[in-house]
Scaffold this motif. Structure first.
Motif, PDB file in Angstrom:
ATOM      1  N   ALA A 267     -23.291 -18.899  15.501  1.00  0.00           N
ATOM      2  CA  ALA A 267     -22.213 -19.217  14.568  1.00  0.00           C
ATOM      3  C   ALA A 267     -21.088 -18.217  14.787  1.00  0.00           C
ATOM      4  CB  ALA A 267     -22.701 -19.167  13.129  1.00  0.00           C
TER       5      ALA A 267
ATOM      6  N   GLU B  62     -28.058 -20.826   6.912  1.00  0.00           N
ATOM      7  CA  GLU B  62     -26.738 -20.991   6.296  1.00  0.00           C
ATOM      8  C   GLU B  62     -26.594 -20.078   5.090  1.00  0.00           C
ATOM      9  OE1 GLU B  62     -28.698 -23.498   7.049  1.00  0.00           O
ATOM     10  OE2 GLU B  62     -27.610 -24.615   8.611  1.00  0.00           O
TER      11      GLU B  62
ATOM     12  N   THR C 215     -18.306 -20.781  10.742  1.00  0.00           N
ATOM     13  CA  THR C 215     -18.488 -22.097  11.362  1.00  0.00           C
ATOM     14  C   THR C 215     -19.913 -22.602  11.121  1.00  0.00           C
ATOM     15  OG1 THR C 215     -19.325 -21.325  13.492  1.00  0.00           O
ATOM     16  CG2 THR C 215     -16.927 -21.391  13.213  1.00  0.00           C
ATOM     17  N   GLU C 216     -20.099 -23.870  11.400  1.00  0.00           N
ATOM     18  CA  GLU C 216     -21.455 -24.400  11.427  1.00  0.00           C
ATOM     19  C   GLU C 216     -22.155 -23.861  12.675  1.00  0.00           C
ATOM     20  OE1 GLU C 216     -19.776 -28.490  13.509  1.00  0.00           O
ATOM     21  OE2 GLU C 216     -20.896 -28.597  11.624  1.00  0.00           O
ATOM     22  N   TRP C 217     -23.449 -23.954  12.718  1.00  0.00           N
ATOM     23  CA  TRP C 217     -24.196 -23.473  13.875  1.00  0.00           C
ATOM     24  C   TRP C 217     -23.957 -24.408  15.055  1.00  0.00           C
ATOM     25  CZ3 TRP C 217     -26.644 -18.819  13.654  1.00  0.00           C
ATOM     26  CH2 TRP C 217     -26.757 -18.256  12.391  1.00  0.00           C
TER      27      TRP C 217
ATOM     28  N   ARG D 129     -15.440 -24.423  18.677  1.00  0.00           N
ATOM     29  CA  ARG D 129     -15.714 -23.982  17.299  1.00  0.00           C
ATOM     30  C   ARG D 129     -14.699 -22.931  16.844  1.00  0.00           C
ATOM     31  NH1 ARG D 129     -17.923 -27.967  17.409  1.00  0.00           N
ATOM     32  NH2 ARG D 129     -20.079 -28.492  16.859  1.00  0.00           N
TER      33      ARG D 129
ATOM     34  N   ARG E 190     -17.189 -22.161   4.408  1.00  0.00           N
ATOM     35  CA  ARG E 190     -17.821 -22.710   5.603  1.00  0.00           C
ATOM     36  C   ARG E 190     -16.968 -23.850   6.149  1.00  0.00           C
ATOM     37  NH1 ARG E 190     -22.714 -21.371   6.890  1.00  0.00           N
ATOM     38  NH2 ARG E 190     -22.938 -23.296   8.091  1.00  0.00           N
TER      39      ARG E 190
ATOM     40  N   SER F  64     -17.933 -26.350   7.781  1.00  0.00           N
ATOM     41  CA  SER F  64     -18.625 -27.633   7.672  1.00  0.00           C
ATOM     42  C   SER F  64     -18.235 -28.395   6.416  1.00  0.00           C
ATOM     43  CB  SER F  64     -20.144 -27.420   7.688  1.00  0.00           C
ATOM     44  OG  SER F  64     -20.524 -26.540   6.650  1.00  0.00           O
TER      45      SER F  64
END
Length: 536
Positions: free
Chosen positions: A182, A247, A274-276, A286, A307, A309
């Motif tokens: 991430a 998360e 960021t998201e993974w 990303r 986040r 996401s």
């Protein structure tokens, strides 16, 4: 290795150069010089490792030659030959770190033994310089900088060959591997803006250290400051893991970093996570997503942890990636990488065809940036794009160049070809001008010092670079040109004037008439006086 043999007695030079088994010692090339000045010119243009020089030469002694060599390169090994066993000569040779002092004529064992000693000394010195331990020590000293640059390259979209990432991670001792990662982007807020540059750097370094300390128990942390001012951290969970979801733990640790910075550094942070994603393939995309999130969602908000996401970006539009992925078009043009610049233009047009075939704005965006890059290069070289483009400029002025992807491709490749041709002609003109300046200066100052270094200083170039330019343009070396000019002028003066031989010698740059006579006879097979008598 390369070696040079220097002596005003040609038979000594030729005998040593041609009859000894130098190749068995690893000597790849043996240069010959019949004066110290000629030797210096060869040393200026070739990677000489070993010098074998007579000590008694006209114009410049072997000791003076060593002194000049030491100013150029302290690693060159020197061996002195002398017909005199005088202690003062030997002492001076040793003071200048000569490998050996041999009496003429040296035996094969003596001369080959001295060269072997020089080679051993060179190998020892260079092995130390290039040794693994020394390299590793230097690498450790520069690891923070190297690691930071590697992460910046990844963020900017640099492409690495297969296996290159793994090799670099091992070399830089980075405990990351392919898999889930991430990114955490940190923006330092206005409380930090009053610091000067030095203090700002210290604050950034402190925040990076705090992030490594806070998150290091659960994650591998790799941080750097990128060009827009964000502190960027690449994060990867350690093997032992945690009972808390990845998360959740990332958000918790980010909040802790924000709190500790506020407590101890008296300033606030805004953080986007960021998201993974799959490392290393998705790092750049990303990163762009996270910076876009800062611009579009966060705006002027302060002191948050969010986040990416949670944000669903529009899929109807997006950036033209090929246009901005390093190396950029302007950098390729500035460095003269014409083939790579052409590949870049084709890649941009291919992406337009694939993703944005219906978007006039993307075609216009590409056209404007390509035109700006072309114009910048033209202006840097003292031209205008109008002069270089010729008839193709009309396409640009009418807007036709950007109206379709096909026209953009055709127009940009045509302009690139004209820029390349114009630059090549300009380079050739510049080289020709250097040659003219050198020949004019030499013609007027033949009676003075016209060594390669003096000529290079006259045109403000490095001697090696000047030597290559002259050879490319004329097909002969500068020293060959000077020697030919001196002999041509000597012949002319011998035939058309009644000047003494020593006067002609001085006028063409030979301070020692005996040496001039020796060079002249080696060139023409007769002495200057015999030449004059034969041409009456």
């Amino acid at each position: 290795m390369q070696m040079i043999i220097v002596d005003d007695e040609a038979h000594w030079v030729d005998n040593l150069a041609m009859t000894k088994p130098w190749h068995t010692l690893g000597i790849e090339q043996v240069h010959k010089a019949y004066s110290a000045r000629e030797a210096l010119q060869i040393i200026d243009t070739n990677p000489i490792d070993i010098v074998i020089s007579d000590i008694q030469m006209p114009e410049m002694t072997g000791i003076e030659l060593i002194e000049r060599i030491r100013k150029r390169d302290k690693k060159i090994k020197c061996i002195i030959l002398s017909g005199h066993s005088e202690f003062d000569y030997a002492k001076k040779a040793l003071q200048h770190n000569a490998v050996d002092y041999l009496l003429k004529p040296p035996t094969d064992d003596e001369i080959i033994g001295a060269v072997k000693t020089a080679i051993e000394q060179l190998n020892t010195e260079w092995e130390l310089i290039s040794s693994l331990k020394r390299t590793q020590f230097t690498l450790r000293e520069n690891l923070p900088l190297l690691r930071g640059q590697l992460l910046l390259d990844a963020l900017q979209g640099h492409q690495f060959q297969a296996g290159e990432w793994e090799r670099k991670l091992v070399t830089y001792d980075l405990p990351f591997h392919s898999g889930d990662c991430a990114l955490m982007l940190v923006r330092m807020e206005e409380e930090f803006s009053h610091y000067n540059n030095n203090d700002q750097t210290l604050i950034e370094y402190a925040i990076i250290n705090m992030a490594e300390e806070i998150m290091g128990e659960f994650m591998q942390v790799w941080g750097v400051k990128e060009e827009h001012g964000y502190l960027v951290f690449l994060l990867q969970l350690k093997e032992k893991g945690s009972d808390i979801g990845k998360e959740t733990i990332l958000e918790k640790l980010s909040l802790q970093l924000q709190y500790k910075v506020k407590q101890f550094l008296k300033g606030s942070l805004s953080i986007v996570i960021t998201e993974w994603f799959q490392f290393p393939e998705k790092v750049s995309s990303r990163f762009r997503q996270a910076t876009a999130y800062f611009r579009q969602i966060v705006g002027d908000e302060r002191e948050f942890v969010m986040r990416v996401s949670e944000f669903e970006p529009s899929t109807t539009q997006g950036p033209l990636d090929a246009l901005y992925t390093p190396p950029t078009l302007i950098h390729l043009l500035e460095s003269g990488h014409w083939d790579a610049a052409e590949e870049k233009l084709l890649a941009v047009c291919a992406e337009l065809d694939e993703k944005w075939s219906e978007s006039w704005e993307h075609c216009m965006e590409a056209g404007f940036l390509i035109t700006a890059s072309f114009t910048n290069l033209a202006h840097r070289n003292g031209h205008t794009l109008a002069n270089l483009a010729g008839d193709d400029l009309g396409w640009l002025q009418s807007g036709e160049a950007f109206s379709t992807i096909g026209k953009l491709r055709k127009w940009s490749l045509s302009i690139l070809s004209k820029l390349k041709e114009g630059t090549s002609n300009e380079i050739k003109d510049i080289r020709s001008e250097y040659v003219k300046k050198i020949q004019d200066f030499t013609d007027k100052n033949l009676h003075l010092d016209v060594s390669l270094r003096v000529l290079a200083d006259h045109v403000n170039l490095h001697p090696t670079h000047l030597s290559k330019i002259y050879k490319i343009e004329t097909g002969e070396g500068i020293s060959d040109y000077i020697s030919r000019l001196r002999m041509d002028r000597a012949c002319h003066k011998l035939k058309t004037t009644s000047k003494k031989v020593y006067e002609i010698s001085m006028e063409i740059g030979y301070m020692d008439p005996a040496y001039f006579i020796k060079v002249f006879k080696r060139q023409f097979g007769v002495t200057p006086q015999e030449y004059r008598d034969n041409n009456k």
